[in-house]
Design a protein around this motif. Structure first.
Motif, PDB file in Angstrom:
ATOM      1  N   ALA A 143     -33.975 -14.476  15.444  1.00 43.08           N
ATOM      2  CA  ALA A 143     -33.065 -14.546  14.293  1.00 43.08           C
ATOM      3  C   ALA A 143     -33.369 -15.766  13.439  1.00 43.08           C
ATOM      4  CB  ALA A 143     -31.617 -14.569  14.779  1.00 43.08           C
ATOM      5  N   VAL A 144     -33.608 -16.921  14.127  1.00 41.34           N
ATOM      6  CA  VAL A 144     -33.942 -18.134  13.389  1.00 41.34           C
ATOM      7  C   VAL A 144     -35.259 -17.948  12.636  1.00 41.34           C
ATOM      8  CG1 VAL A 144     -34.542 -20.564  13.610  1.00 41.34           C
ATOM      9  CG2 VAL A 144     -32.644 -19.623  14.942  1.00 41.34           C
ATOM     10  N   ARG A 158     -36.621 -15.134  11.747  1.00 44.12           N
ATOM     11  CA  ARG A 158     -36.440 -14.160  10.673  1.00 44.12           C
ATOM     12  C   ARG A 158     -35.787 -14.791   9.443  1.00 44.12           C
ATOM     13  NH1 ARG A 158     -34.261  -8.761  13.910  1.00 44.12           N
ATOM     14  NH2 ARG A 158     -36.324  -8.079  14.687  1.00 44.12           N
ATOM     15  N   GLU A 159     -34.791 -15.642   9.696  1.00 44.07           N
ATOM     16  CA  GLU A 159     -34.119 -16.306   8.588  1.00 44.07           C
ATOM     17  C   GLU A 159     -35.085 -17.226   7.838  1.00 44.07           C
ATOM     18  OE1 GLU A 159     -31.330 -17.316   5.857  1.00 44.07           O
ATOM     19  OE2 GLU A 159     -31.279 -15.719   7.372  1.00 44.07           O
ATOM     20  N   ALA A 184     -37.436 -15.007   6.024  1.00 42.29           N
ATOM     21  CA  ALA A 184     -36.780 -14.415   4.854  1.00 42.29           C
ATOM     22  C   ALA A 184     -36.659 -15.421   3.731  1.00 42.29           C
ATOM     23  CB  ALA A 184     -35.406 -13.881   5.249  1.00 42.29           C
ATOM     24  N   GLU A 185     -36.303 -16.673   4.083  1.00 42.06           N
ATOM     25  CA  GLU A 185     -36.183 -17.713   3.059  1.00 42.06           C
ATOM     26  C   GLU A 185     -37.543 -18.012   2.429  1.00 42.06           C
ATOM     27  OE1 GLU A 185     -34.500 -22.285   2.571  1.00 42.06           O
ATOM     28  OE2 GLU A 185     -34.412 -21.256   4.511  1.00 42.06           O
ATOM     29  N   ARG A 200     -38.329 -15.209   0.163  1.00 44.22           N
ATOM     30  CA  ARG A 200     -37.583 -15.289  -1.088  1.00 44.22           C
ATOM     31  C   ARG A 200     -38.208 -16.323  -2.028  1.00 44.22           C
ATOM     32  NH1 ARG A 200     -33.057 -14.647   2.436  1.00 44.22           N
ATOM     33  NH2 ARG A 200     -32.819 -16.921   2.550  1.00 44.22           N
TER      34      ARG A 200
END
Length: 213
Positions: A89-90, A92-93, A96-97, A100
């Motif tokens: 999750a970390v 992926r975040e 994702a950032e 972006r």
């Protein structure tokens, strides 16, 4: 005319089939038109679609692995799964950032490319206009040179005429002076003749007068 998602996806698939990288420039060349920002939007969706398709087509976990994990125990598996999920999750975040940020940078780059493309087209138009103006000015310069040549020739001709007129005036003045001198000489001679005639008439009159005794 704006390009469609289908055109971008089809162009990307064609490039991949030809073992070529589906870059923005390559897709634009394949389609023949389109702005970089529009190509970027549909290309991101195409890459996401390909990523999902690749994930769904992966080989399932083998039975041997499943059996081995089962033997370890549900508790160990649950703990490992929880830790892995937290770590994933970390990641992926963070991913994702980063994605972006990358998409923002790419979008800005594509917008800049579109602006540069428009400026290039405008510059080409301005250069074409300047070339047309240059040709027109060269034509006008040629006409002015012709007019200048004609005026120069006329001025030279007029100068020759002026010189001829000056010569004629000078000759006329000389002739007039000579004529005036002749007239003055004739007048002087006439006056001399008149004096001589008067003296002669006086003498004749005296000689013809009767003598007194």
């Amino acid at each position: 005319m704006a390009i469609s998602k289908e055109q971008v996806w089809q162009a990307a698939d064609s490039l991949v089939a030809e073992d070529r990288k589906p870059t923005h420039e390559a897709i634009r060349s394949e389609i023949g038109q389109g702005s970089f920002s529009t190509i970027q939007k549909w290309l991101v969706e195409w890459r996401d679609h390909k990523a999902v398709s690749a994930t769904s087509s992966k080989t399932p976990v083998p039975d041997v692995v499943v059996q081995a994990l089962t033997r370890i125990g549900n508790e160990v598996w649950a703990s490992a799964s929880s830790a892995a999920e937290a770590r994933i999750a970390v990641e992926r975040e963070a991913l994702a950032e980063a994605r972006r940020d990358l998409e923002t940078d790419v979008a800005e780059a594509m917008a800049l490319a579109d602006r540069l493309d428009q400026e290039l087209a405008r510059s080409i138009g301005e250069i074409s206009t300047l070339k047309m103006n240059e040709q027109r000015w060269q034509s006008m310069a040629g006409e002015l040179e012709k007019q200048l040549a004609v005026e120069t020739a006329l001025r030279a001709e007029n100068e020759q005429r002026m010189m001829a007129l000056k010569d004629e005036v000078h000759a006329l003045r000389t002739t007039t002076q000579q004529a005036m001198e002749k007239v003055a000489d004739l007048i002087a001679r006439r006056e001399t003749l008149e004096t001589q005639n008067a003296e002669l008439i006086s003498r004749i009159g005296k000689s013809c007068a009767p003598t007194r005794n």
